[in-house]
Enzyme design. Structure first.
Site, short mmCIF file in Angstrom:
data_model
loop_
_atom_site.label_atom_id
_atom_site.label_comp_id
_atom_site.label_asym_id
_atom_site.label_seq_id
_atom_site.Cartn_x
_atom_site.Cartn_y
_atom_site.Cartn_z
N HIS A 122 10.30 29.00 9.27
CA HIS A 122 11.72 28.70 8.97
C HIS A 122 12.46 29.97 8.53
CE1 HIS A 122 10.35 24.45 8.83
NE2 HIS A 122 9.30 24.99 8.22
N SER A 133 27.77 54.41 16.89
CA SER A 133 29.04 53.71 16.99
C SER A 133 30.15 54.76 17.13
CB SER A 133 29.28 52.88 15.73
OG SER A 133 30.66 52.69 15.51
N LYS A 193 26.23 54.49 11.85
CA LYS A 193 25.48 53.47 12.58
C LYS A 193 24.40 54.00 13.51
CE LYS A 193 26.12 49.57 12.78
NZ LYS A 193 27.12 48.70 13.42
N GLU A 230 18.96 44.68 22.05
CA GLU A 230 19.99 43.67 22.30
C GLU A 230 20.10 43.36 23.79
OE1 GLU A 230 23.35 44.31 19.01
OE2 GLU A 230 22.68 46.14 19.96
#
Ligand code: ARG
Length: 467
Positions: free
Chosen positions: A156, A277, A283, A290
């Site tokens: 979970h 970024s 970043k 992804e």
């Protein structure tokens, strides 16, 4: 010359003609079309349809065509052929003259496309299993490098129990090994030869189907010509297997993204596979992961397209089947482009063992082991669970861990607690009690690693035995 113009009084509408062609995408089947055509030419000679000279001329023509295409792949651009079968005929006739038209004796494009696709799937499975063997090998390497370091496993997405990092990595190994097995299973049904099935009812000439099949490296021949010319199960099975593989890659990517976030800090993103970024200078983004996570959607889309395309088709061949090619090719291209980058990423990513180990020691992940301590001293499991639950409650109130409670405090929950309790709930003891096959006890993980290495060995042997 078209392959079927005799019956028609009017030419095709040019727009329709262009629109219905498949050569733009089935050109990639050329090597298989040429191989299958050579085998068919030999069968025609054995059936007495071609003379020896004609056979030699056709085989040389096909061979020349193969070489020409290898040297100048751009030959396929701007060709006006309807499909890969038409292209080979056009080219053969241009090379050897009208004898080239004899190659189509006793065969139909319906069996040809079924054959080419099976050969394509067979080759793709070989390449994908090779790439998967690499990925699995890297997972084993990382697992070996992790030694006995620990981390939390989550259920979970809440901390559940400590496990060896190697145990976690081997979970992915299992998924990907299953993918290699599934692909091998697909191969069994794909590697069957439809040649000799004709358009739908079987060849009109006495072709030796078994020698056709063995020449092309098929295991056996299809049993029913109607099925053979309309069956695309092998494509559907294969792309569904690829969906599952894509899904495994996606789950893997998601966990790596999560674990590389500042909040977890278990994984350090390799700079060579991350991007920055344009706005936020600090970043480092996990783009590779992804994109991997997203690509599964595309492959699942291809699998769905295939299922829906074939779903309502009557027997036997229907032109709808032409629409099964692009989703197949796209699924293969997608997964094939993914596997090497994922493998390289895995090889370059660093695991922050310190951080993982730290996380493995806190958050009551020894609670089940604590309950087991009581169970081993005769306390019924439900009551032991209740007692430890209460102890956890007290710890939360006091902002401490179970090991910080005094024996007195513990005895308030059960008289069975003794001094040896503390040794039974330290990290090493908790890992060690999971001492079953497939569990995380170090001895069992060592065995699992040895088994995994063995599986890779067999896979590599298979890969090396491929023609
Ligand atoms: N390009 C066609 C396909 O991919 C080849 C088979 C054509 N057969 C036919 N009867 N029109 O399905």
């Amino acid at each position: 010359m078209k392959m079927w113009s005799g019956r028609f009084r009017q030419p095709l509408d040019p727009k329709f003609d262009e629109w219905q062609r498949s050569f733009t995408f089935d050109a990639r089947l050329l090597p298989f079309e040429i191989a299958a055509s050579s085998a068919h030419a030999r069968a025609l000679k054995s059936a007495g349809v071609l003379t020896s000279d004609e056979l030699i001329s056709i085989l040389e023509g096909l061979d020349q065509l193969g070489k020409k295409l290898a040297a100048s792949p751009e030959l396929v651009n701007n060709a006006d052929a309807e499909d890969v079968h038409h292209f080979v005929e056009q080219q053969l006739v241009a090379l050897i003259g009208e004898t080239g038209y004899k190659l189509h004796s006793g065969r139909s494009r319906n069996e040809q496309i079924a054959t080419d696709l099976r050969l394509y799937v067979r080759e793709a499975i070989g390449r994908l299993r090779t790439d998967l063997a690499e990925l699995c090998a890297v997972l084993i390497e990382c697992a070996e490098h992790s030694g006995n370091s620990a981390m939390p496993v989550y259920t979970h997405l809440q901390r559940a129990e400590p496990v060896l990092v190697a145990h976690w990595l081997l979970a992915y190994f299992e998924m990907f090994i299953r993918d290699t097995e599934r692909l091998a299973d697909c191969l069994k049904r794909a590697n069957v030869c439809p040649l000799g099935s004709g358009a739908a009812a079987g060849a009109t000439l006495p072709l030796d189907r078994r020698s056709l099949a063995s020449e092309l490296g098929f295991d056996s021949i299809t049993a029913n010509s109607i099925d053979a010319t309309s069956d695309r199960d092998f494509v559907l099975e294969f792309v569904n297997a690829l969906s599952l593989l894509g899904l495994h890659l996606s789950r893997w990517a998601e966990e790596m993204i999560l674990f590389s976030s500042e909040e977890f800090g278990f994984v350090r993103l390799p700079e060579s596979y991350s991007t920055g970024s344009s706005a936020m200078p600090q970043k480092k983004n996990p783009d590779l992961l992804e994109l991997t996570r997203a690509k599964a959607g595309r492959v699942i889309g291809n699998a769905t397209t295939l299922l829906i395309t074939v779903k309502g088709l009557p027997l036997a061949y229907n032109k709808d089947l032409q629409e099964t090619q692009e989703p197949l090719f796209d699924a293969v291209d997608t997964i094939e482009s993914l596997l090497p980058v994922v493998t390289s990423w895995m090889r370059s990513a660093e695991l922050n063992h310190e951080r993982m180990q730290e996380a493995a020691q806190s958050g009551f992940m020894n609670a089940w082991a604590a309950a087991t301590y009581l169970v081993k001293r005769g306390v019924p499991a439900r009551l032991a669970h209740e007692a430890i639950g209460k102890a956890v409650q007290l710890c939360i109130a006091q902002n401490c861990e179970l090991a910080d409670l005094s024996l007195n405090q513990l005895r308030g929950f059960s008289p069975k607690f003794n001094q040896d309790f503390y040794d039974s709930i330290n990290l090493n003891a908790v890992l060690a009690i999971h001492d079953v096959c497939g569990g995380t006890a170090p001895a069992k993980v060592k065995q699992a690693l040895a088994d995994a290495r063995q599986k890779i060995e067999s896979l590599r042997e298979w890969v090396n035995a491929q023609p």
